[in-house]
Design an enzyme around this catalytic site. Structure first.
Site, mmCIF file in Angstrom:
data_model
loop_
_atom_site.group_PDB
_atom_site.id
_atom_site.type_symbol
_atom_site.label_atom_id
_atom_site.label_comp_id
_atom_site.label_asym_id
_atom_site.label_seq_id
_atom_site.Cartn_x
_atom_site.Cartn_y
_atom_site.Cartn_z
ATOM 1 N N GLU A 51 -7.701 23.252 -12.618
ATOM 2 C CA GLU A 51 -8.501 22.594 -11.587
ATOM 3 C C GLU A 51 -8.423 21.080 -11.762
ATOM 4 O O GLU A 51 -8.682 20.573 -12.857
ATOM 5 C CB GLU A 51 -9.959 23.048 -11.669
ATOM 6 C CG GLU A 51 -10.183 24.489 -11.242
ATOM 7 C CD GLU A 51 -10.133 24.657 -9.740
ATOM 8 O OE1 GLU A 51 -9.887 23.656 -9.034
ATOM 9 O OE2 GLU A 51 -10.321 25.777 -9.266
ATOM 10 N N CYS A 52 -8.100 20.371 -10.691
ATOM 11 C CA CYS A 52 -8.064 18.909 -10.789
ATOM 12 C C CYS A 52 -9.460 18.311 -10.715
ATOM 13 O O CYS A 52 -9.658 17.144 -11.019
ATOM 14 C CB CYS A 52 -7.199 18.336 -9.657
ATOM 15 S SG CYS A 52 -7.886 18.538 -8.001
ATOM 16 N N GLY A 53 -10.450 19.103 -10.276
ATOM 17 C CA GLY A 53 -11.817 18.620 -10.203
ATOM 18 C C GLY A 53 -12.279 18.274 -8.807
ATOM 19 O O GLY A 53 -13.452 18.011 -8.565
#
Length: 216
Positions: free
Chosen positions: A206-208
């Protein structure tokens, strides 16, 4: 919005197809719906669905500046074909600047610290800035359960994003690649299969961007 209210909304839209869910969301948006994109594979699907419901819907794109040439060509082809109302948000530091200060090359999946640094500076900051400036009441996404096991159990068609105070709507949540391929073919839409996102590295990481914010 309370969990009980979100439960009620999900009951209200139970059985809706993607088009019906988007039309429902836009109708309750008070003119402040957006759709987000990164022009990854199959993004033409959500962009076509959204623009069929609202042709001038703002399209938020946080462009970190290091996409592959194929991705930029795909973005331009999709923009032209669908007449997209793109709202690009760029990092406050150029890609060349970040790369010069951080090893000189695009982060690779196993370079966890570099991936996270790149993600924060080059993707999350411009995205968060774009969300604050556009201030949507409805945020239409292309999230799908099969993309990431972290999302499978938690995602719902309608969610509340407390970080941006917006209703988050996931119309193609349960679509799989065969559904997406069929839609692209039916509507003669372009696609891009060489995509690589340095802000994620690993596809399952997940990149956020869809994580709750801890600060505004």
């Amino acid at each position: 919005m309370s969990p009980e209210q979100i439960d009620a909304l999900n009951q209200e839209v139970s059985g809706f197809n993607a088009t019906q869910l988007i039309e429902w969301a836009i109708a309750r948006s008070e003119g402040r719906a957006i759709v987000t994109t990164n022009f990854r594979p199959y993004e033409a699907v959500i962009l076509h669905l959204a623009t069929q419901a609202k042709p001038d819907i703002p399209v938020l794109w946080a462009d970190h500046g290091t996409n592959l040439p194929e991705t930029y060509r795909f973005a331009e082809q999709t923009r032209t074909q669908l007449n997209l109302n793109i709202k690009p948000f760029l990092p406050q530091q150029t890609a060349a600047h970040w790369l010069a200060l951080n090893g000189g090359s695009i982060p690779m999946p196993d370079e966890v610290e570099r991936v996270e640094s790149f993600s924060q500076v080059m993707k999350l900051e411009p995205f968060q800035r774009g969300m604050r400036e556009l201030a949507p009441t409805v945020w239409i996404t292309a999230l799908r359960r099969e993309q990431n096991p972290q999302r499978a159990a938690t995602l719902r068609p309608v969610q509340w994003d407390s970080g941006f105070n917006t209703l988050k709507v996931n119309p193609i949540l349960d679509w799989v690649p065969s559904d997406l391929e069929a839609y692209l073919t039916e509507h003669q839409l372009p696609n891009e299969r060489t995509y690589y996102d340095p802000a994620k590295g690993d596809e399952k990481h997940e990149c956020g961007l869809h994580a709750p914010l801890t600060t505004k």
